[in-house]
Design a protein around this motif. Structure first.
Motif, PDB file in Angstrom:
ATOM      1  N   SER A  46      -8.736   2.593 -11.622  1.00 42.47           N
ATOM      2  CA  SER A  46      -8.130   1.447 -12.295  1.00 42.47           C
ATOM      3  C   SER A  46      -6.692   1.743 -12.701  1.00 42.47           C
ATOM      4  CB  SER A  46      -8.963   1.077 -13.525  1.00 42.47           C
ATOM      5  OG  SER A  46      -8.353   0.034 -14.255  1.00 42.47           O
ATOM      6  N   THR A  47      -6.462   2.953 -13.191  1.00 43.97           N
ATOM      7  CA  THR A  47      -5.116   3.337 -13.615  1.00 43.97           C
ATOM      8  C   THR A  47      -4.159   3.421 -12.436  1.00 43.97           C
ATOM      9  OG1 THR A  47      -6.034   4.576 -15.480  1.00 43.97           O
ATOM     10  CG2 THR A  47      -3.781   5.108 -14.830  1.00 43.97           C
ATOM     11  N   VAL A  48      -4.621   4.008 -11.335  1.00 44.77           N
ATOM     12  CA  VAL A  48      -3.770   4.131 -10.142  1.00 44.77           C
ATOM     13  C   VAL A  48      -3.414   2.748  -9.602  1.00 44.77           C
ATOM     14  CG1 VAL A  48      -3.701   4.920  -7.747  1.00 44.77           C
ATOM     15  CG2 VAL A  48      -4.593   6.432  -9.520  1.00 44.77           C
ATOM     16  N   LYS A  49      -4.401   1.855  -9.528  1.00 50.05           N
ATOM     17  CA  LYS A  49      -4.119   0.513  -9.018  1.00 50.05           C
ATOM     18  C   LYS A  49      -3.092  -0.195  -9.897  1.00 50.05           C
ATOM     19  CE  LYS A  49      -8.306  -1.190  -8.710  1.00 50.05           C
ATOM     20  NZ  LYS A  49      -9.395  -2.137  -8.343  1.00 50.05           N
ATOM     21  N   ASP A  50      -3.222  -0.028 -11.201  1.00 55.32           N
ATOM     22  CA  ASP A  50      -2.264  -0.662 -12.104  1.00 55.32           C
ATOM     23  C   ASP A  50      -0.873  -0.057 -11.933  1.00 55.32           C
ATOM     24  OD1 ASP A  50      -2.119  -2.686 -14.249  1.00 55.32           O
ATOM     25  OD2 ASP A  50      -1.436  -1.004 -15.467  1.00 55.32           O
ATOM     26  N   GLU A  51      -0.812   1.252 -11.775  1.00 53.15           N
ATOM     27  CA  GLU A  51       0.480   1.931 -11.613  1.00 53.15           C
ATOM     28  C   GLU A  51       1.172   1.519 -10.324  1.00 53.15           C
ATOM     29  OE1 GLU A  51       3.470   4.680 -12.903  1.00 53.15           O
ATOM     30  OE2 GLU A  51       1.715   3.864 -13.933  1.00 53.15           O
ATOM     31  N   LEU A  83      -6.693  -5.053  -5.929  1.00 50.20           N
ATOM     32  CA  LEU A  83      -7.649  -5.045  -4.830  1.00 50.20           C
ATOM     33  C   LEU A  83      -8.911  -4.312  -5.262  1.00 50.20           C
ATOM     34  CD1 LEU A  83      -8.262  -5.529  -1.774  1.00 50.20           C
ATOM     35  CD2 LEU A  83      -7.270  -3.259  -1.355  1.00 50.20           C
ATOM     36  N   ASP A  84     -10.035  -4.992  -5.187  1.00 50.21           N
ATOM     37  CA  ASP A  84     -11.317  -4.369  -5.494  1.00 50.21           C
ATOM     38  C   ASP A  84     -11.925  -3.834  -4.202  1.00 50.21           C
ATOM     39  OD1 ASP A  84     -11.297  -4.911  -8.228  1.00 50.21           O
ATOM     40  OD2 ASP A  84     -12.044  -6.943  -7.900  1.00 50.21           O
ATOM     41  N   VAL A  85     -12.175  -2.535  -4.169  1.00 49.95           N
ATOM     42  CA  VAL A  85     -12.775  -1.916  -2.994  1.00 49.95           C
ATOM     43  C   VAL A  85     -14.005  -1.136  -3.423  1.00 49.95           C
ATOM     44  CG1 VAL A  85     -10.606  -1.741  -1.733  1.00 49.95           C
ATOM     45  CG2 VAL A  85     -11.306   0.134  -3.209  1.00 49.95           C
ATOM     46  N   ASP A  86     -14.854  -0.859  -2.460  1.00 48.17           N
ATOM     47  CA  ASP A  86     -16.078  -0.107  -2.709  1.00 48.17           C
ATOM     48  C   ASP A  86     -15.731   1.381  -2.717  1.00 48.17           C
ATOM     49  OD1 ASP A  86     -18.535   1.094  -2.762  1.00 48.17           O
ATOM     50  OD2 ASP A  86     -19.421  -0.165  -1.196  1.00 48.17           O
ATOM     51  N   THR A  87     -15.561   1.937  -3.914  1.00 52.45           N
ATOM     52  CA  THR A  87     -15.189   3.356  -3.990  1.00 52.45           C
ATOM     53  C   THR A  87     -16.283   4.247  -3.422  1.00 52.45           C
ATOM     54  OG1 THR A  87     -16.024   3.445  -6.266  1.00 52.45           O
ATOM     55  CG2 THR A  87     -13.670   3.020  -5.963  1.00 52.45           C
ATOM     56  N   THR A 131      -8.798   9.097   4.194  1.00 51.86           N
ATOM     57  CA  THR A 131      -8.840   7.936   3.297  1.00 51.86           C
ATOM     58  C   THR A 131      -7.462   7.292   3.181  1.00 51.86           C
ATOM     59  OG1 THR A 131      -8.601   9.455   1.413  1.00 51.86           O
ATOM     60  CG2 THR A 131     -10.821   8.721   1.967  1.00 51.86           C
ATOM     61  N   PHE A 132      -6.399   8.100   3.236  1.00 49.86           N
ATOM     62  CA  PHE A 132      -5.050   7.522   3.240  1.00 49.86           C
ATOM     63  C   PHE A 132      -4.846   6.652   4.481  1.00 49.86           C
ATOM     64  CE2 PHE A 132      -0.867   7.914   5.220  1.00 49.86           C
ATOM     65  CZ  PHE A 132      -0.096   7.217   4.306  1.00 49.86           C
ATOM     66  N   LEU A 133      -5.261   7.162   5.640  1.00 46.93           N
ATOM     67  CA  LEU A 133      -5.075   6.418   6.876  1.00 46.93           C
ATOM     68  C   LEU A 133      -5.895   5.132   6.879  1.00 46.93           C
ATOM     69  CD1 LEU A 133      -5.075   9.385   9.411  1.00 46.93           C
ATOM     70  CD2 LEU A 133      -3.121   7.970   8.742  1.00 46.93           C
ATOM     71  N   VAL A 134      -7.077   5.162   6.274  1.00 49.72           N
ATOM     72  CA  VAL A 134      -7.883   3.952   6.167  1.00 49.72           C
ATOM     73  C   VAL A 134      -7.141   2.900   5.340  1.00 49.72           C
ATOM     74  CG1 VAL A 134      -9.941   3.009   5.036  1.00 49.72           C
ATOM     75  CG2 VAL A 134     -10.137   4.971   6.561  1.00 49.72           C
ATOM     76  N   GLY A 135      -6.597   3.322   4.220  1.00 55.78           N
ATOM     77  CA  GLY A 135      -5.834   2.399   3.399  1.00 55.78           C
ATOM     78  C   GLY A 135      -4.620   1.849   4.126  1.00 55.78           C
ATOM     79  N   TYR A 136      -3.941   2.702   4.859  1.00 53.97           N
ATOM     80  CA  TYR A 136      -2.754   2.286   5.601  1.00 53.97           C
ATOM     81  C   TYR A 136      -3.136   1.275   6.687  1.00 53.97           C
ATOM     82  CZ  TYR A 136       1.551   2.614   8.335  1.00 53.97           C
ATOM     83  OH  TYR A 136       2.712   2.330   9.005  1.00 53.97           O
ATOM     84  N   ALA A 137      -4.253   1.543   7.382  1.00 51.84           N
ATOM     85  CA  ALA A 137      -4.696   0.633   8.430  1.00 51.84           C
ATOM     86  C   ALA A 137      -5.060  -0.730   7.841  1.00 51.84           C
ATOM     87  CB  ALA A 137      -5.893   1.224   9.169  1.00 51.84           C
ATOM     88  N   ALA A 138      -5.739  -0.735   6.701  1.00 52.45           N
ATOM     89  CA  ALA A 138      -6.116  -1.998   6.063  1.00 52.45           C
ATOM     90  C   ALA A 138      -4.882  -2.777   5.617  1.00 52.45           C
ATOM     91  CB  ALA A 138      -7.031  -1.733   4.876  1.00 52.45           C
ATOM     92  N   ALA A 139      -3.879  -2.053   5.116  1.00 51.34           N
ATOM     93  CA  ALA A 139      -2.655  -2.713   4.679  1.00 51.34           C
ATOM     94  C   ALA A 139      -1.911  -3.329   5.861  1.00 51.34           C
ATOM     95  CB  ALA A 139      -1.754  -1.720   3.950  1.00 51.34           C
ATOM     96  N   GLU A 150      -3.122  -6.499   6.813  1.00 51.99           N
ATOM     97  CA  GLU A 150      -2.942  -7.481   5.746  1.00 51.99           C
ATOM     98  C   GLU A 150      -4.291  -7.997   5.250  1.00 51.99           C
ATOM     99  OE1 GLU A 150      -0.291 -10.506   7.059  1.00 51.99           O
ATOM    100  OE2 GLU A 150       1.433  -9.169   7.236  1.00 51.99           O
ATOM    101  N   GLY A 151      -5.231  -7.077   5.158  1.00 49.84           N
ATOM    102  CA  GLY A 151      -6.572  -7.442   4.737  1.00 49.84           C
ATOM    103  C   GLY A 151      -6.876  -7.039   3.317  1.00 49.84           C
ATOM    104  N   GLY A 152      -7.996  -7.495   2.826  1.00 50.51           N
ATOM    105  CA  GLY A 152      -8.470  -7.151   1.500  1.00 50.51           C
ATOM    106  C   GLY A 152      -9.596  -6.157   1.582  1.00 50.51           C
ATOM    107  N   PRO A 153     -10.587  -6.271   0.694  1.00 49.50           N
ATOM    108  CA  PRO A 153     -11.697  -5.321   0.692  1.00 49.50           C
ATOM    109  C   PRO A 153     -12.432  -5.249   2.025  1.00 49.50           C
ATOM    110  CG  PRO A 153     -11.696  -6.634  -1.315  1.00 49.50           C
ATOM    111  CD  PRO A 153     -10.665  -7.231  -0.417  1.00 49.50           C
ATOM    112  N   GLU A 154     -12.529  -6.386   2.730  1.00 48.92           N
ATOM    113  CA  GLU A 154     -13.230  -6.374   4.014  1.00 48.92           C
ATOM    114  C   GLU A 154     -12.510  -5.495   5.029  1.00 48.92           C
ATOM    115  OE1 GLU A 154     -12.123  -9.045   2.469  1.00 48.92           O
ATOM    116  OE2 GLU A 154     -13.944  -9.995   1.682  1.00 48.92           O
TER     117      GLU A 154
END
Length: 306
Positions: A225-230, A235-239, A262-270, A273-277
């Motif tokens: 939560s802190t990282v997302k705010d910073e 974006l709500d994801v399934d941790t 996990t970084f590459l997964v986040g980069y690919a999702a970004a 231009e997708g959300g949690p899906e």
């Protein structure tokens, strides 16, 4: 004055309650201009708990509302707000509330102090939801000793304006008047919540809050939560999915593969231009790849492994 018992107190880092007041319009007034005498005059709203200023933690809790007004001298904040100041500065909570209320237009107003380390959007939604369900003029939190916390509450804006006007007329102004002069005239519902009601008046309170946030049961959710705010990520994801992916990459490939994957997964999702899906789909593909990689290294792997 009635009591209202919710399903249970929210815990720091807890998932959002799907049965809250989602979609209910409200504005928020955050009182952040106190003198903090018990902290030796320190800048209390700026004191950090869990890596975030107390004020920013409170602002995150009311991010689902419309206008958020902070009654204090302007400062840098993680979220955009409207600034207001009582006249004269230091005139007390009722004067500050009146100053903040003048910038709001929603029928319901959430009123919070700026020293609540465990207030969450879940709690705010429950307050606003109870306000609508009970047909009262205000819903406030009580602490473990049953004491009212009028600065962890949701009110009907019209009721606040009515009573503030009456008090100002009776006393020739609002400066120095205690909050109980206001709340004593309202039809209130109470919610017992020992976590959300915790405020930081002393350095001992600050130390206790910092220790609680690092407890094993919710430190990971609090950190996310802190990282997302910073980073300004809403974006709500399934941790759990990401943790499983990190485990599979670490065990099936190599330990450094976990954070990089996990970084590459986040980069690919970004990029998609997708959300949690999109995050879930990228994690699924990466997990399958890590498992295929691990199968190839199994002692009994045949030529067609993977």
């Amino acid at each position: 004055m009635t009591a209202y018992d919710p399903p249970g107190p929210p815990q720091p880092g807890a998932a959002a309650d799907p049965d809250g007041a989602a979609g209910t319009a409200y504005d928020a007034v955050v009182l952040a201009g106190g003198a903090a005498r018990r902290l030796g005059g320190a800048d209390k709203p700026g004191v950090r708990v869990g890596g975030r200023a107390l004020l920013d933690r409170v602002l995150a809790a009311c991010a689902g509302g419309g206008t958020t007004v902070v009654v204090a001298d302007p400062r840098a904040t993680a979220r955009p707000v409207v600034w207001a100041r009582e006249d004269p500065p230091g005139g007390g909570p009722l004067a500050a509330l009146e100053a903040g209320l003048s910038h709001t237009t929603a029928p319901d107003v959430v009123v919070l102090s700026a020293d609540l380390p465990f207030i969450e959007e879940t709690t705010v939604r429950r307050l606003v939801g109870a306000l609508g369900e009970r047909g009262c003029e205000g819903v406030l939190i009580t602490d473990p000793d049953g004491r009212d916390q009028p600065l962890v509450a949701a009110y009907r804006a019209a009721a606040l304006r009515r009573e503030l006007t009456a008090l100002a007329a009776e006393h020739g102004g609002l400066t120095g008047l205690p909050l109980r002069r206001l709340t004593g005239a309202l039809d209130l519902t109470r919610i017992a919540d020992p976590v959300a009601s915790f405020d930081c008046d002393t350095w001992e309170d600050i130390a206790a809050a910092r220790e609680r946030i690092r407890e094993h049961g919710h430190v990971l959710d609090e950190w996310i939560s802190t990282v997302k705010d910073e980073l300004g990520i809403d974006l709500d994801v399934d941790t759990g999915t990401l943790l499983d992916l990190a485990r599979d990459a670490a065990h099936g490939v190599a330990r450094p593969a976990a954070p990089l994957t996990t970084f590459l997964v986040g980069y690919a999702a970004a990029r998609a231009e997708g959300g949690p899906e999109a995050v879930a789909e990228a994690a699924r593909k990466a997990t399958a790849l890590a498992l295929r990689w691990a199968d190839e290294n199994a002692p009994d792997a045949g030529p067609d492994a993977g």
